[in-house]
Design a protein around this motif. Sequence first.
Motif, PDB file in Angstrom:
ATOM      1  N   TYR A 154      -6.870  -2.488  10.323  1.00 23.44           N
ATOM      2  CA  TYR A 154      -6.125  -3.768  10.216  1.00 23.44           C
ATOM      3  C   TYR A 154      -4.493  -3.819  10.440  1.00 23.44           C
ATOM      4  O   TYR A 154      -4.046  -2.310  10.686  1.00 23.44           O
ATOM      5  CB  TYR A 154      -6.289  -3.942   8.506  1.00 23.44           C
ATOM      6  N   LYS A 168      -3.208 -16.918   4.615  1.00 29.38           N
ATOM      7  CA  LYS A 168      -2.663 -15.385   4.448  1.00 29.38           C
ATOM      8  C   LYS A 168      -1.744 -15.397   3.250  1.00 29.38           C
ATOM      9  O   LYS A 168      -1.839 -14.544   2.401  1.00 29.38           O
ATOM     10  CB  LYS A 168      -2.219 -15.045   5.822  1.00 29.38           C
ATOM     11  N   GLN A 184      -6.223  -4.683  -1.432  1.00 29.67           N
ATOM     12  CA  GLN A 184      -7.492  -4.860  -0.716  1.00 29.67           C
ATOM     13  C   GLN A 184      -8.893  -4.817  -1.407  1.00 29.67           C
ATOM     14  O   GLN A 184      -9.597  -5.443  -1.055  1.00 29.67           O
ATOM     15  CB  GLN A 184      -7.637  -3.873   0.642  1.00 29.67           C
ATOM     16  N   SER A 225     -10.011  -8.665   0.179  1.00 25.80           N
ATOM     17  CA  SER A 225     -10.470  -7.444   1.067  1.00 25.80           C
ATOM     18  C   SER A 225      -9.661  -7.522   2.376  1.00 25.80           C
ATOM     19  O   SER A 225      -9.591  -6.553   3.007  1.00 25.80           O
ATOM     20  CB  SER A 225     -12.004  -7.531   1.352  1.00 25.80           C
ATOM     21  N   ASP A 226      -9.216  -8.787   2.902  1.00 27.58           N
ATOM     22  CA  ASP A 226      -8.532  -9.022   4.039  1.00 27.58           C
ATOM     23  C   ASP A 226      -7.175  -8.970   4.110  1.00 27.58           C
ATOM     24  O   ASP A 226      -6.487  -9.734   4.936  1.00 27.58           O
ATOM     25  CB  ASP A 226      -9.231  -9.948   5.204  1.00 27.58           C
ATOM     26  N   SER A 263      -3.218  -7.496   3.955  1.00 30.53           N
ATOM     27  CA  SER A 263      -2.362  -6.103   4.224  1.00 30.53           C
ATOM     28  C   SER A 263      -0.890  -6.582   3.893  1.00 30.53           C
ATOM     29  O   SER A 263      -0.609  -7.615   3.593  1.00 30.53           O
ATOM     30  CB  SER A 263      -2.686  -5.900   5.817  1.00 30.53           C
TER      31      SER A 263
END
Lengths: 270, 170
Positions: free
Chosen positions: A2, A16, A82, A86-87, A89
């Motif tokens: 990632y 995001k 995460q 999960s996605d 960073s």
Amino acid sequence: MYIRENIRNIESDVNKITKLRRAFSKIMDRLDNQGYAYIANHHGWLDGLCPHGPETDAQGNIIHNFLPWHRAYILKLEKLLQQVESDVSLPWWDWRSKRSRVEGIPKALSDTKTDNKLNPLNKFHMNIRGNDKEGNRVNINRDTFRSTGDVLDLGNRQGMLKFNQQDVPELYRLSDFRQFSERLRIGWHNFIHVWVGGDMSAVQTAAYDPIFYFHHCNVDRIWAIWQTIHGIDSVPPNMRDVILQPFKMTVMEVLDINSLGYEYASSTTN
Amino acid sequence: MKKQKSKNKRVSPKKYVSEKIKLDISKLENDFYRADLIFHGLDHSGPSYEGRVFINNPNANSKTPDEFGEGYTGSFFVFGHGGCLGNENHCDINRPIMRFNMIPNPLVPERVSLIITDKLKELAKTTGEYTITIVPKLAKGATTVVQRDADLENVVLLHKVSIETYDKED
């Protein structure tokens, strides 16, 4: 694999930034060892494990664990984020960018509210009750706060750091890891802790403020770029097997960010 | 570590003024390409601060501007621990490393330096003696986050100051 991105890019992407805030919120609500406070305690009041200067190993040799320890540290926080989103960073805050010299702290981190809710990237409610590692009683119940310095100082002091060969381009020219690590720590790293002020200005409280992790993500990014110039394993041999407590990882195991599963976006926004 | 009975949020930190450092650069074997001012054994157990450094201006204070003509030669930044929350001697740097986890003491004093090449060469035209003054400027909000024991007056604590010159690339 990632990718970690610049917070300036994330904050303009509603999807995001919403996910990132939600992830921080979720771990801030947890009181167990998967929660934000538990992680912050590693650096802060209850555990106090962070190395902020040269130390000696069991044989009396000087080691510089500042960069490896904080790499493992922010990675642990990122893994918790995460687990709940999960996605996501961890993004970095580039304090030496032109935009930071004009606007200071990014709005994503400085807005107190977003969508009529408290912004979890702005502050954290410390509710710390327990004993430190030597059995002394600790009881703190308040929000973290910042007392940021004049935004002009970000530019003024950058000039001074450059003169003192501590600005980032000068750091990249250093081939010796120890010199690189110490100048980065004493220069930009310390300056940002002092400049952000409030809880960020004390080792024992800094990691409770969410901005800490965005600051250290940028420190880690600068080290990762330095590694592409001078070699991934360019650390003194006596450091490699040092265990980074409490992460159960050695320095050697955190040298390659790709093996840790992440990389940094190459483009940045001024 | 010096103990205070209560927080004093309006305390002005005291400046540090060194003894005179004698250095006659005309007696150096070679011309130097760089000179560093080195602070040895700098304490970082207390509040965070910017140390504004002046050469040959012992009267410098919090209102003295950061200007070359005032003797200003740069700043260093101390990321302080904010005092000790523990009992007496909890943060004593001489306490032994714990046997089972070998965590080094995080309060071991450090060494920081500033490059003073131009300033030293200019001053050396008229003097061979140098006084170093450090005017501390506390981080904003530092007085709120420090522990009760933190000494907010004597924040600049160090073992010694020295000047080192370099006559070739390392």
